[in-house]
Design a protein around this motif. Sequence first.
Motif, PDB file in Angstrom:
ATOM      1  N   GLY A 102       0.809  -1.207   0.000  1.00 23.53           N
ATOM      2  CA  GLY A 102       0.000   0.000   0.000  1.00 23.53           C
ATOM      3  C   GLY A 102       0.837   1.250   0.000  1.00 23.53           C
ATOM      4  O   GLY A 102       2.071   1.204  -0.143  1.00 23.53           O
ATOM      5  N   LEU A 103       0.166   2.372   0.149  1.00 19.29           N
ATOM      6  CA  LEU A 103       0.848   3.657   0.198  1.00 19.29           C
ATOM      7  C   LEU A 103       0.063   4.628   1.059  1.00 19.29           C
ATOM      8  O   LEU A 103      -1.150   4.489   1.226  1.00 19.29           O
ATOM      9  CB  LEU A 103       1.049   4.222  -1.202  1.00 19.29           C
ATOM     10  N   GLU A 104       0.789   5.565   1.655  1.00 23.57           N
ATOM     11  CA  GLU A 104       0.200   6.577   2.536  1.00 23.57           C
ATOM     12  C   GLU A 104       0.777   7.936   2.160  1.00 23.57           C
ATOM     13  O   GLU A 104       2.000   8.080   2.003  1.00 23.57           O
ATOM     14  CB  GLU A 104       0.517   6.290   4.013  1.00 23.57           C
ATOM     15  N   SER A 105      -0.074   8.930   2.008  1.00 23.85           N
ATOM     16  CA  SER A 105       0.337  10.306   1.756  1.00 23.85           C
ATOM     17  C   SER A 105      -0.002  11.129   2.986  1.00 23.85           C
ATOM     18  O   SER A 105      -1.177  11.277   3.332  1.00 23.85           O
ATOM     19  CB  SER A 105      -0.397  10.856   0.524  1.00 23.85           C
ATOM     20  N   ILE A 106       1.020  11.644   3.653  1.00 21.97           N
ATOM     21  CA  ILE A 106       0.834  12.329   4.934  1.00 21.97           C
ATOM     22  C   ILE A 106       1.306  13.770   4.832  1.00 21.97           C
ATOM     23  O   ILE A 106       2.438  14.041   4.406  1.00 21.97           O
ATOM     24  CB  ILE A 106       1.604  11.602   6.051  1.00 21.97           C
ATOM     25  N   GLY A 107       0.442  14.698   5.194  1.00 26.92           N
ATOM     26  CA  GLY A 107       0.832  16.096   5.301  1.00 26.92           C
ATOM     27  C   GLY A 107       0.474  16.986   4.128  1.00 26.92           C
ATOM     28  O   GLY A 107       0.634  18.207   4.216  1.00 26.92           O
ATOM     29  N   ARG A 108      -0.014  16.430   3.028  1.00 27.54           N
ATOM     30  CA  ARG A 108      -0.383  17.276   1.887  1.00 27.54           C
ATOM     31  C   ARG A 108      -1.677  18.028   2.185  1.00 27.54           C
ATOM     32  O   ARG A 108      -2.645  17.452   2.668  1.00 27.54           O
ATOM     33  CB  ARG A 108      -0.575  16.432   0.621  1.00 27.54           C
ATOM     34  N   THR A 109      -1.686  19.318   1.865  1.00 33.33           N
ATOM     35  CA  THR A 109      -2.860  20.140   2.139  1.00 33.33           C
ATOM     36  C   THR A 109      -3.778  20.288   0.928  1.00 33.33           C
ATOM     37  O   THR A 109      -4.887  20.804   1.055  1.00 33.33           O
ATOM     38  CB  THR A 109      -2.441  21.537   2.631  1.00 33.33           C
ATOM     39  N   ASP A 110      -3.324  19.855  -0.268  1.00 32.63           N
ATOM     40  CA  ASP A 110      -4.177  19.881  -1.454  1.00 32.63           C
ATOM     41  C   ASP A 110      -5.035  18.613  -1.457  1.00 32.63           C
ATOM     42  O   ASP A 110      -4.839  17.691  -2.240  1.00 32.63           O
ATOM     43  CB  ASP A 110      -3.347  20.001  -2.724  1.00 32.63           C
ATOM     44  N   ILE A 111      -6.016  18.600  -0.576  1.00 31.23           N
ATOM     45  CA  ILE A 111      -6.746  17.383  -0.223  1.00 31.23           C
ATOM     46  C   ILE A 111      -7.442  16.718  -1.416  1.00 31.23           C
ATOM     47  O   ILE A 111      -7.274  15.519  -1.636  1.00 31.23           O
ATOM     48  CB  ILE A 111      -7.712  17.682   0.934  1.00 31.23           C
ATOM     49  N   PRO A 112      -8.227  17.434  -2.218  1.00 31.06           N
ATOM     50  CA  PRO A 112      -8.894  16.748  -3.337  1.00 31.06           C
ATOM     51  C   PRO A 112      -7.902  16.112  -4.311  1.00 31.06           C
ATOM     52  O   PRO A 112      -8.128  14.999  -4.803  1.00 31.06           O
ATOM     53  CB  PRO A 112      -9.703  17.861  -3.999  1.00 31.06           C
ATOM     54  N   ALA A 113      -6.787  16.802  -4.586  1.00 32.74           N
ATOM     55  CA  ALA A 113      -5.783  16.263  -5.507  1.00 32.74           C
ATOM     56  C   ALA A 113      -5.110  15.041  -4.921  1.00 32.74           C
ATOM     57  O   ALA A 113      -4.850  14.055  -5.632  1.00 32.74           O
ATOM     58  CB  ALA A 113      -4.749  17.334  -5.845  1.00 32.74           C
ATOM     59  N   ALA A 114      -4.801  15.074  -3.628  1.00 31.63           N
ATOM     60  CA  ALA A 114      -4.165  13.923  -2.985  1.00 31.63           C
ATOM     61  C   ALA A 114      -5.095  12.718  -2.978  1.00 31.63           C
ATOM     62  O   ALA A 114      -4.662  11.578  -3.220  1.00 31.63           O
ATOM     63  CB  ALA A 114      -3.748  14.284  -1.558  1.00 31.63           C
ATOM     64  N   ASP A 115      -6.387  12.940  -2.707  1.00 33.09           N
ATOM     65  CA  ASP A 115      -7.363  11.844  -2.743  1.00 33.09           C
ATOM     66  C   ASP A 115      -7.386  11.189  -4.123  1.00 33.09           C
ATOM     67  O   ASP A 115      -7.357   9.959  -4.253  1.00 33.09           O
ATOM     68  CB  ASP A 115      -8.763  12.370  -2.423  1.00 33.09           C
ATOM     69  N   ALA A 116      -7.463  12.024  -5.162  1.00 34.32           N
ATOM     70  CA  ALA A 116      -7.519  11.504  -6.522  1.00 34.32           C
ATOM     71  C   ALA A 116      -6.243  10.762  -6.882  1.00 34.32           C
ATOM     72  O   ALA A 116      -6.289   9.736  -7.584  1.00 34.32           O
ATOM     73  CB  ALA A 116      -7.769  12.643  -7.507  1.00 34.32           C
ATOM     74  N   GLU A 117      -5.115  11.248  -6.405  1.00 36.00           N
ATOM     75  CA  GLU A 117      -3.843  10.583  -6.701  1.00 36.00           C
ATOM     76  C   GLU A 117      -3.795   9.191  -6.085  1.00 36.00           C
ATOM     77  O   GLU A 117      -3.351   8.230  -6.733  1.00 36.00           O
ATOM     78  CB  GLU A 117      -2.668  11.414  -6.192  1.00 36.00           C
ATOM     79  N   ILE A 118      -4.246   9.075  -4.837  1.00 33.60           N
ATOM     80  CA  ILE A 118      -4.223   7.767  -4.186  1.00 33.60           C
ATOM     81  C   ILE A 118      -5.120   6.778  -4.925  1.00 33.60           C
ATOM     82  O   ILE A 118      -4.735   5.630  -5.186  1.00 33.60           O
ATOM     83  CB  ILE A 118      -4.650   7.890  -2.711  1.00 33.60           C
ATOM     84  N   LEU A 119      -6.325   7.201  -5.296  1.00 37.74           N
ATOM     85  CA  LEU A 119      -7.203   6.295  -6.035  1.00 37.74           C
ATOM     86  C   LEU A 119      -6.594   5.953  -7.389  1.00 37.74           C
ATOM     87  O   LEU A 119      -6.617   4.786  -7.817  1.00 37.74           O
ATOM     88  CB  LEU A 119      -8.586   6.919  -6.217  1.00 37.74           C
ATOM     89  N   GLY A 120      -6.045   6.959  -8.079  1.00 38.23           N
ATOM     90  CA  GLY A 120      -5.436   6.702  -9.369  1.00 38.23           C
ATOM     91  C   GLY A 120      -4.293   5.718  -9.286  1.00 38.23           C
ATOM     92  O   GLY A 120      -4.183   4.796 -10.115  1.00 38.23           O
TER      93      GLY A 120
END
Length: 364
Positions: A102-120
Amino acid sequence: MTETEAIFALIALFEREGYARTEPPVLQPADVFIDLSGEDIRRRMFVTQDAAGAELCLRPEYTIPVCLQHLGDRGHEPSGYSYGGPVFRMRPNESGEFLQAGLESIGRTDIPAADAEILGLALEGLESLGGLSYRVKLGDMGLLNGLIDALGIAPAAKRRVIRAIVSGQGIAGLSEPDGASQQEHAGLLAAIEGQAPQAAKAFVEDILSIAGIARVGGRSAGEIAERFLARAANRTGLPDRARDVLERYLAISGNPDQAAEAVKALARDAGLDLTAAVTVFEERTGFMAARGLDVSAFSFAATFARNLDYYTGFIFEVQNSSRDDGKPIVGGGRYDGLLEHLGARAPIPAVGCSFWLDRILGRP
């Protein structure tokens, strides 16, 4: 492809995208998982003790260990992590030791973009493992929490509503509690009603300790505290208007664009301000489309929720279309409340996902 080969393939992909590999210790402090996930997790963990008697467990999942490691090494600094290795958790009809990546993105404030990146990246990683047919299920704890807060529902009733939704009972499961059963221990129930879950649990455990009670009927003090919390939550009912609005919300389903329009119509009709939550939802959908994801093929369900306080927004599951058990092969979401629970000075945005490799590669 073996599970080990799958881990190497996924890690290579994630590292190319800036998610450095990490490997937290297999032995973890058991109390962290119990405090955050409730006593039920104890029955599914493999627990031992160190020489000093401290309770430890074999790593039941990666997200909490990765977050603990991040706090120790990076604090509030944004970082991305990938991982792959064994986890240990009792699962009905499945192995208690299995491999996860898996992967975890911690601390990014561009929330919608980070969400989309994780799903992508989750879908890109899944496709790299072979021609698997899958379906994507989306939910949003931000919409649900925003709606409940806009309705003015008290914290104790809010937890009860979310538990009912997660259990599949829906609002119909919020039947009025039996009055006689609530009279017993009424003082204690009143004392903990409305408190944060951790504080209420600590209060009940302190009371039991003062009374010299360690176990009753085979239940530990922690388990007894959990039962008192549930009973305290059951003291609070829902006004008819709130019940009607929630029932209408829980009927919403469709692709993300259809869901957003339905939520906006509900907010207008009910006179509620859900602008902030809907804006994040729509921006996330836009970032998904910008990544080339076919959002029209994704299925949003308002009934899809998770019963953990630290899940604060986007959640998703990917299911194998050829399996009929409904178990996810990839699952993830946004958990902005977790790192503060683990000791951060303030909330830290975070989102991630995990792959169940045994299910992906055809093991039962």
